[in-house]
Design an enzyme around this catalytic site. Structure first.
Site, mmCIF file in Angstrom:
data_model
loop_
_atom_site.group_PDB
_atom_site.id
_atom_site.type_symbol
_atom_site.label_atom_id
_atom_site.label_comp_id
_atom_site.label_asym_id
_atom_site.label_seq_id
_atom_site.Cartn_x
_atom_site.Cartn_y
_atom_site.Cartn_z
ATOM 1 N N TYR A 21 -12.949 -3.634 11.400
ATOM 2 C CA TYR A 21 -11.627 -3.015 11.226
ATOM 3 C C TYR A 21 -10.767 -3.280 12.466
ATOM 4 O O TYR A 21 -9.613 -3.718 12.363
ATOM 5 C CB TYR A 21 -11.797 -1.512 10.993
ATOM 6 C CG TYR A 21 -10.470 -0.761 10.941
ATOM 7 C CD1 TYR A 21 -9.600 -0.937 9.877
ATOM 8 C CD2 TYR A 21 -10.098 0.118 11.963
ATOM 9 C CE1 TYR A 21 -8.380 -0.257 9.830
ATOM 10 C CE2 TYR A 21 -8.893 0.794 11.920
ATOM 11 C CZ TYR A 21 -8.039 0.603 10.851
ATOM 12 O OH TYR A 21 -6.837 1.259 10.802
ATOM 13 N N SER B 147 -3.102 -0.634 14.796
ATOM 14 C CA SER B 147 -3.795 0.590 15.197
ATOM 15 C C SER B 147 -4.252 0.490 16.651
ATOM 16 O O SER B 147 -4.547 -0.610 17.136
ATOM 17 C CB SER B 147 -5.022 0.793 14.303
ATOM 18 O OG SER B 147 -5.840 1.814 14.806
ATOM 19 N N GLY C 254 1.791 4.723 3.668
ATOM 20 C CA GLY C 254 2.704 3.868 2.899
ATOM 21 C C GLY C 254 3.575 4.710 1.981
ATOM 22 O O GLY C 254 4.780 4.449 1.825
ATOM 23 N N GLY D 299 -0.979 7.812 1.215
ATOM 24 C CA GLY D 299 -1.098 7.828 2.674
ATOM 25 C C GLY D 299 0.210 7.510 3.385
ATOM 26 O O GLY D 299 1.291 7.923 2.980
ATOM 27 N N GLY E 129 0.836 -1.210 0.000
ATOM 28 C CA GLY E 129 0.000 0.000 0.000
ATOM 29 C C GLY E 129 0.862 1.248 0.000
ATOM 30 O O GLY E 129 0.601 2.198 0.743
ATOM 31 N N ALA E 130 1.879 1.245 -0.879
ATOM 32 C CA ALA E 130 2.888 2.316 -0.851
ATOM 33 C C ALA E 130 2.516 3.522 -1.698
ATOM 34 O O ALA E 130 3.215 4.525 -1.675
ATOM 35 C CB ALA E 130 4.226 1.745 -1.333
ATOM 36 N N ASN E 131 1.420 3.434 -2.428
ATOM 37 C CA ASN E 131 1.126 4.505 -3.384
ATOM 38 C C ASN E 131 0.462 5.724 -2.782
ATOM 39 O O ASN E 131 0.393 6.766 -3.419
ATOM 40 C CB ASN E 131 0.261 3.970 -4.536
ATOM 41 C CG ASN E 131 -1.019 3.338 -4.058
ATOM 42 O OD1 ASN E 131 -0.991 2.292 -3.423
ATOM 43 N ND2 ASN E 131 -2.140 3.980 -4.308
#
Ligand SMILES: NC(=O)c1ccc[n+]([C@@H]2O[C@H](COP(=O)([O-])OP(=O)(O)OC[C@H]3O[C@@H](n4cnc5c(N)ncnc54)[C@H](OP(=O)(O)O)[C@@H]3O)[C@@H](O)[C@H]2O)c1
Length: 332
Positions: free
Chosen positions: A194, A166, A28, A26, A22-24
């Site tokens: 979540y 989290s 990440g 936020g 999820g590096a693209n």
């Protein structure tokens, strides 16, 4: 690990390879940017390769700007070392394909950052038949960790697995009868789903710490805190008012992306290896008694391996199940 928002002053070799899921965007994105700017090679594991490439382009531009500003601690290279690979954690086939491509590339691996996540999305079942939060946040990452572990063990160097969990894990308990959550959908509670996926990451950390005792690979969870990102886009169906109220609160009171990412960056690059299971603001922090319960951890481990059996290489499956067999579950 220290306790502030400053970047650890370290120079990383290009040979140090870090994978960020999820590096693209936020957290990440921010994590990838700073680790690459410190000199390491970063592989952006994204479900859209195109978005991953856009992120690489943007990071390279921001690197030149940081150099012009004279930011301390940046590497001396002209260009950063980054690559993009496709990974959709909501599909176990995609996750397995990623592992195969990664292994076939002949690359080593030093740091695996399990950052990707969905939050508070409407009820959805993945192609593999699992609840979306459970699979995208927890199960897919577990498969990734298990399958990539041998690569980290083989290089014998300081290797780290970091799970971006989290504080929301505090919101829920562990239900041994309904590990995946509550169905039917009339009872679906997105906050609980979540939270549960984040709780399972902490529990995985404990189990894997036992598995990895004495090895060159360490594992920990990090909690970024409240950070202003697009994470709650899952609440899109709650309407305009809800979304804008959140954005205003986030803008006014939440951490910036850099402040939120620093705990992950620190765990990944600080020469002091993270030796606690859970960090907030770069220091070991409170996590729930449920997450620390060894009996629950073992039950989750067994359930997880059952889910992943068709997707795991047999030698990995055997190793992880024999580790479970060596433990006892309290059925009293
Ligand atoms: N923001 C906070 O306040 C906060 C607080 C505590 C913990 N966290 C945790 O921090 C992590 C990052 O969150 P964020 O705030 O940066 O959220 P974000 O801006 O929404 O970014 C989430 C990232 O995960 C990716 N992703 C989602 N589903 C995926 C899938 N099935 N396969 C692969 N990648 C997937 C997204 O890709 P796309 O761009 O393709 O959607 C995106 O790159 C999450 O694990 C979250 O639980 C966040």
């Amino acid at each position: 690990m220290g306790g502030d928002y400053s970047l650890p002053m370290v120079t990383l070799s290009r040979d140090r390879i870090v994978v960020v899921t999820g590096a693209n965007r936020g957290l990440g994105y921010e994590t990838t940017k700073w680790i690459a700017m410190l000199g390491a090679t970063v592989i952006l594991a994204c479900r859209s390769v195109e978005n991953g490439r856009k992120a690489v382009e943007k990071i390279n531009k921001e690197f030149q700007e940081e150099k012009k500003k004279g930011t301390q601690g940046l590497c001396n290279y002209d260009h950063l070392s980054m690559d993009v690979m496709e990974l959709d954690l909501s599909s176990l086939s995609s996750t397995r394909k990623f592992v195969k491509e990664y292994r076939d590339s002949g690359r080593s691996l030093h740091v695996l950052i399990c950052n990707a996540g969905v939050a508070m999305c409407p009820p959805e079942i993945t192609e593999d038949g699992y609840e979306m939060h459970f699979q995208a946040n927890y199960l897919g990452h577990f498969l990734l960790c298990a399958e990539l572990l041998p690569l980290m063990e083989a290089n014998g160097e300081d290797c780290r697995i970091i799970l971006v969990s989290s504080f929301m894990h505090l919101n829920c308990g562990f239900d041994t009868k309904r590990i995946q959550g509550i169905f039917p959908y009339t009872l679906y509670n997105r906050i609980i789903h979540y939270s549960r996926s984040k709780l399972y990451q902490v529990m995985q950390t404990y189990s894997m710490r036992r598995l990895l005792e004495g090895s060159n690979v360490s594992i920990c969870c990090v909690n970024p805190g409240w950070v202003h990102t697009d994470i709650i886009r899952g609440l899109g169906d709650y309407g305009f008012l809800m979304n804008w109220s959140y954005r205003i609160v986030a803008w006014a009171g939440f951490k910036t992306m850099y402040q939120g990412a620093i705990v992950t960056i620190n765990a990944a690059v600080n020469p002091d290896k993270p030796d606690s299971p859970y960090y907030t603001n770069n220091v070991p922090a409170y996590h729930s008694s449920t997450s620390r319960d060894e009996d629950y951890q073992k039950r989750l481990w067994i359930y997880t391996l059952e889910c992943l059996k068709p997707f795991m290489r047999s030698e990995i499956w055997s190793r992880l199940t024999s580790f479970t067999m060596a433990t006892e579950i309290d059925d009293s």
